[in-house]
Design an enzyme around this catalytic site. Structure first.
Site, PDB file in Angstrom:
ATOM      1  N   GLU A 178      -0.918  -2.371   5.070  1.00 44.13           N
ATOM      2  CA  GLU A 178      -0.070  -2.440   6.139  1.00 44.13           C
ATOM      3  C   GLU A 178      -0.283  -1.083   6.987  1.00 44.13           C
ATOM      4  OE1 GLU A 178       2.817  -1.982   8.993  1.00 44.13           O
ATOM      5  OE2 GLU A 178       3.025  -0.603   7.331  1.00 44.13           O
ATOM      6  N   GLU A 179      -0.390  -0.005   6.265  1.00 42.22           N
ATOM      7  CA  GLU A 179      -0.336   1.296   7.112  1.00 42.22           C
ATOM      8  C   GLU A 179      -1.516   1.402   7.842  1.00 42.22           C
ATOM      9  OE1 GLU A 179       1.816   2.916   7.049  1.00 42.22           O
ATOM     10  OE2 GLU A 179       3.248   2.912   5.443  1.00 42.22           O
ATOM     11  N   ASP A 212       0.822  -1.085  -0.060  1.00 37.82           N
ATOM     12  CA  ASP A 212       0.023  -0.104   0.096  1.00 37.82           C
ATOM     13  C   ASP A 212       0.662   1.443   0.064  1.00 37.82           C
ATOM     14  OD1 ASP A 212       0.564  -0.830   2.539  1.00 37.82           O
ATOM     15  OD2 ASP A 212      -0.765   0.275   3.741  1.00 37.82           O
TER      16      ASP A 212
HETATM   17 NI    NI Z   1       6.477   0.864   5.787  1.00 31.70          NI
END
Ligand code: NI
Length: 436
Positions: A173-174, A107
């Protein structure tokens, strides 16, 4: 092919004094190193393409398409739509053995890029109702490109691999939108570590302030757990001129904020682990001469071991309730676990350290201090042993204090970092599978 054959011969030549299994492993490593170096132009091309077309978390459909197409072209079994937009590739080696996973996150972030790179993003999107630019401002584009490189390399040595490699391309992931489960947690819930069951997992993060050529890691707690807490203090409102008629939630909240400072300084064993308790928001009242009926605080908790994390949760609950009670108020504490500790299994880390050292050279592998940022690779490590490490992405001679950092609009990393990343990922998988 010619280069590969030569490298194979050299690998065997160097290993005459070792056992047969070690010789085979050394030969495999040499082939992987040669193939990884040859992968660079493709890795750069994928990375630039991904960088120019970043997608926000849970929306990585173009990225997923690119990944799936490549993996299929090398003969891997491919699953798409895992954890919404995630892609999983399975490479079954020519010999029986264990299952190892390699993971990359996909992402981008809602930032308008100012890096000045020729392939800078001009993509726009809407995030939480706001028009935003979209940018790979954390280097996840490089992670995808390097893991694709490692997948192609390992597919070329497939018949000599004793076991199976699972390539996990993970969305978000964020973090996902508030209230939405996503990223590693969702992929784990959807069974990404099963069928075939994964024995160990490896992943890397490129790092803008570490020089190219270096690898860094930390055994045990490497990156922090991240939890959000809220404390709602309920008192009694009154005219600001008659505070004795109130149960003042503002003063109570202020006392709680001050008391929270003693959790890390007085209740956590700082010789074991660092920890952080930060209050980030304080909300109460709308008018200067009205004592409001309630006040709300929110903040973040960072810890490096589940024990410390639990201790802090209990201390926050106890502190808020006790101080509220002393003032005749009540406090409601909510703790939302977000990401667990990125915990590098000590045995696996010790076992694989020689692999990192062979890949980068012993002088280029360093143990680092704990990082108080969080990383959802931790969700895999909650289930199985894993090792997460950092790959230097800073130009040689640059000043780490002045580089454009992760999550900033000017973020950039060096493409010369990639060959070491590809080689290390592929070698970790091969070495892990080769060990009995
Ligand atoms: Ni990262």
């Amino acid at each position: 092919m010619k280069i590969v054959t030569n490298a194979f011969a050299i690998g065997l030549g160097l290993s005459l004094a070792t056992t047969g299994a070690q010789a085979q492993n050394a030969a495999l490593n040499t082939r992987i190193a040669t193939l990884a170096a040859a992968e660079q132009s493709k890795v750069v091309a994928w990375r630039r393409d991904l960088h120019e077309h970043p997608e926000l978390g849970n929306e990585e459909t173009r990225t997923a398409q690119l990944i799936a197409t490549q993996l299929k072209s090398w003969g891997l079994e491919v699953q798409t739509g895992v954890g919404r937009t995630g892609v999983v590739g399975i490479l079954r080696g020519g010999k029986p053995g264990r299952v190892v996973a390699l993971r990359a996150d996909m992402d981008g972030l809602p930032l308008t890029e100012t890096s000045g790179l020729p392939f800078a993003s001009v993509v726009k999107a809407t995030y939480l109702g706001q028009p935003v630019g979209v940018m790979h401002a954390c280097g996840h584009d490089t992670h995808v490109a390097m893991l694709l490189g490692a997948a192609e390399v390992l597919s070329q040595v497939k018949k000599d691999l004793p076991g199976t490699v699972k390539f996990i391309f993970q969305p978000a992931e964020e973090g996902s939108l508030p209230g939405v489960v996503g990223g590693a947690k969702l992929m784990v819930q959807e069974g990404v570590l099963e069928k075939p069951k994964v024995d160990a997992i490896f992943g890397l993060h490129i790092w803008a302030s570490t020089p190219v050529g270096q690898l860094t890691y930390r055994p045990r707690g490497e990156m922090a757990s991240s939890d959000r807490f809220t404390i709602k203090v309920m008192g009694k409102g009154a005219h600001g001129a008659k505070p004795w008629a109130s149960i003042d939630p503002v003063v109570t909240a202020a006392e709680i904020i001050t008391a929270l400072q003693t959790i890390v300084s007085r209740q956590v064993d700082l010789t074991q682990d660092a920890a952080v308790v930060t209050v980030g928001t304080v909300q109460a009242g709308v008018r200067y001469n009205v004592i409001p009926p309630d006040a709300t605080l929110s903040g973040t908790i960072r810890a490096f071991s589940p024990e410390t994390q639990q201790r802090i949760w209990a201390a926050i609950r106890r502190t808020a309730a006790g101080i509220a009670a002393a003032n005749g108020a009540t406090a409601e504490v909510g703790i939302e676990p977000y990401v667990p500790v990125t915990f590098n299994d000590p045995a696996l880390t010790a076992q694989m350290l020689p692999t990192l050292q062979r890949a980068a050279g012993t002088d280029n592998v360093h143990e680092i201090k704990a990082v108080t940022g969080a990383e959802d690779f931790a969700c895999y490590q909650e289930k199985i042993p894993g090792l997460f490490f950092f790959l230097g992405g800073m130009a040689p001679g640059a000043d780490p204090a002045t580089v454009a950092d992760h999550h900033t609009a000017g973020f950039r990393v060096e493409e010369s970092a990639f060959p070491l990343g590809v080689k290390t990922l592929a070698t970790l998988a091969a070495d892990y599978l080769s060990r009995k």
